[in-house]
Design an enzyme around this catalytic site. Structure first.
Site, PDB file in Angstrom:
ATOM      1  N   ARG A   1     -14.310  -7.374   0.932  1.00 62.59           N
ATOM      2  CA  ARG A   1     -13.439  -7.070   2.075  1.00 62.59           C
ATOM      3  C   ARG A   1     -12.807  -5.667   1.900  1.00 62.59           C
ATOM      4  NH1 ARG A   1      -7.839  -5.525   2.828  1.00 62.59           N
ATOM      5  NH2 ARG A   1      -7.218  -6.191   4.894  1.00 62.59           N
TER       6      ARG A   1
ATOM      7  N   THR B   1       0.861  -1.188   0.000  1.00 61.80           N
ATOM      8  CA  THR B   1       0.000   0.000   0.000  1.00 61.80           C
ATOM      9  C   THR B   1       0.894   1.235   0.000  1.00 61.80           C
ATOM     10  OG1 THR B   1      -1.795  -1.004   1.195  1.00 61.80           O
ATOM     11  CG2 THR B   1      -1.502   1.346   1.561  1.00 61.80           C
TER      12      THR B   1
ATOM     13  N   GLY C   1      -4.726  -4.947   7.288  1.00 60.08           N
ATOM     14  CA  GLY C   1      -5.658  -3.911   7.713  1.00 60.08           C
ATOM     15  C   GLY C   1      -6.479  -4.272   8.931  1.00 60.08           C
TER      16      GLY C   1
ATOM     17  N   THR D   1       0.461   0.646   6.950  1.00 64.52           N
ATOM     18  CA  THR D   1       0.500  -0.373   5.909  1.00 64.52           C
ATOM     19  C   THR D   1       0.537  -1.724   6.616  1.00 64.52           C
ATOM     20  OG1 THR D   1       1.727  -1.193   3.985  1.00 64.52           O
ATOM     21  CG2 THR D   1       3.034  -0.276   5.780  1.00 64.52           C
ATOM     22  N   GLY D   2       0.116  -2.763   5.902  1.00 61.48           N
ATOM     23  CA  GLY D   2       0.108  -4.085   6.519  1.00 61.48           C
ATOM     24  C   GLY D   2      -1.303  -4.638   6.596  1.00 61.48           C
TER      25      GLY D   2
HETATM   26  C1  SD4 Z   1      -5.120  -3.578   3.572  1.00 64.55           C
HETATM   27  N1  SD4 Z   1      -3.457  -2.220   4.626  1.00 64.55           N
HETATM   28  O1  SD4 Z   1      -5.964  -3.585   2.687  1.00 64.55           O
HETATM   29  C2  SD4 Z   1      -3.870  -2.742   3.356  1.00 64.55           C
HETATM   30  C3  SD4 Z   1      -2.857  -3.571   2.672  1.00 64.55           C
HETATM   31  C4  SD4 Z   1      -1.449  -3.100   2.840  1.00 64.55           C
HETATM   32  O2  SD4 Z   1       0.764  -3.330   2.587  1.00 64.55           O
HETATM   33  O3  SD4 Z   1      -1.138  -2.150   3.465  1.00 64.55           O
HETATM   34  N2  SD4 Z   1      -0.479  -3.733   2.339  1.00 64.55           N
HETATM   35  O4  SD4 Z   1      -5.227  -4.239   4.603  1.00 64.55           O
END
Ligand code: SD4
Length: 329
Positions: free
Chosen positions: A217, A189, A243, A240-241
């Protein structure tokens, strides 16, 4: 307005809040700290692709003087990048084979806009900005967001998977194993936060979300307070990560609130990652999440659950990639 409400409003407007001696206002705490890497203007954004995005954002800030324009135009570089599998319309699809997109944008005065679960719109960050500026709402979802894009004259993209995304999807279909994890190979992201020379802040966050997610989702990125939060009194944060883990702790809002209480951006990110780990103990070894933050002086920080998270930092002296420290090694 009833006379009681009028009275309450007037007395609130004219009330001065006296704090007991020894207790400092958050702004005083903020000024007291020994600020380490402060320098304005500053723009920071998540992951390697943050370098190219920062570069664009910086030139837009120079040309227009607007930190909001900068964070919008900056992340558009990543949204349009055909090599990105995790941000734009060329990204990995959900488990039905459809790419659905999320984005949010926020100004330091509290104005914000977001879109989620939207299809075919290359620049969702612009759509999120239009929600903020052209509607009385904060968030539009799915088909409603797509129709709004059409009504605003935005062009829809053809709904075909990028060949590499299609190949990965066909591979995934063989096992159809549903594992909502984000790790080092499966991230990206873009979240961008910035402060101009006068201390005005803005932020943006845009993603195609989790690869092969359930249809419908939505992650943290379009949720104000989770994936992004900005407050001109204090600073800004983005995430990020995975969610789901970030939403559970209102991650970005919490980072900003901790800075309001006197933490540095680095300390605030570390504390929120700790909180997130506490709330998400199951499967933590397979799950990545990270935050970046900047305060109104331009001091910044970043921290993640696991190693591998990096972010791009742009200031007067250049644009560099920094590795975030992490709770686990
Ligand atoms: C999510 N936070 O859709 C986003 C994905 C993401 O690094 O950040 N990926 O959960």
């Amino acid at each position: 307005m009833s006379s009681r409400r009028k009275f309450l409003k007037q007395s609130l407007l004219s009330t001065t809040i006296f704090l007991p001696e020894g207790i400092k206002k958050s702004t005083e705490l903020f000024q007291d700290r020994n600020v380490k890497n402060a320098r304005k203007p500053r723009i920071i954004s998540t992951w390697n692709h943050g370098l190219a995005a920062n570069e664009k954002a910086w030139s837009v800030l120079r040309q227009t003087g607007s930190i909001l324009n900068a964070v919008e135009e900056g992340v558009k570089v990543t949204e349009a990048d055909p090599a990105s599998r995790t941000v734009g319309i060329y990204g990995f699809p959900d488990r039905e084979g459809i790419v659905t997109l999320d984005a949010s944008i926020m100004k330091g005065n509290g104005e914000c806009g977001s879109v989620c679960f939207v299809r075919q719109v290359k620049h969702r960050i612009t759509l999120a900005r239009k929600v903020m500026e052209e509607t009385p709402h904060v968030m539009l979802a799915g088909e409603g967001a797509r129709q709004f894009a059409i009504s605003q004259g935005m062009q829809l993209e053809e709904e075909v998977l990028h060949p590499e995304s299609e190949e990965a999807y066909l591979e995934w279909l063989k096992e159809k194993e549903y594992r909502p994890i984000i790790n080092i190979e499966n991230h990206d992201t873009i979240g961008m936060i910035g402060v101009d020379a006068d201390g005005n802040l803005a932020g943006s966050c845009t993603t195609s979300g989790l690869a092969f997610k359930m249809h419908g989702r939505v992650g943290d990125s379009p949720i104000i307070g989770a994936g992004l939060y900005v407050d001109n009194e204090v600073g800004a944060a983005t995430a990020t990560g995975l969610g789901e883990t970030i939403i559970k702790v209102c991650g970005s809002f919490l980072v900003v609130e901790l800075m309001r209480q006197g933490r540095s951006p680095q300390e605030a990110c570390e504390e929120v990652v700790g909180r997130l780990i506490e709330k998400n103990k199951d499967g933590i070894e397979d799950m990545q999440a990270g935050f970046i933050a900047v305060n109104k002086d331009g001091e910044y920080g970043g921290y993640a659950v696991h190693p591998g998270f990096n972010y791009a930092v742009q200031g007067e002296s250049g644009n560099t990639l920094e590795d975030a420290r992490s709770r686990f090694s």
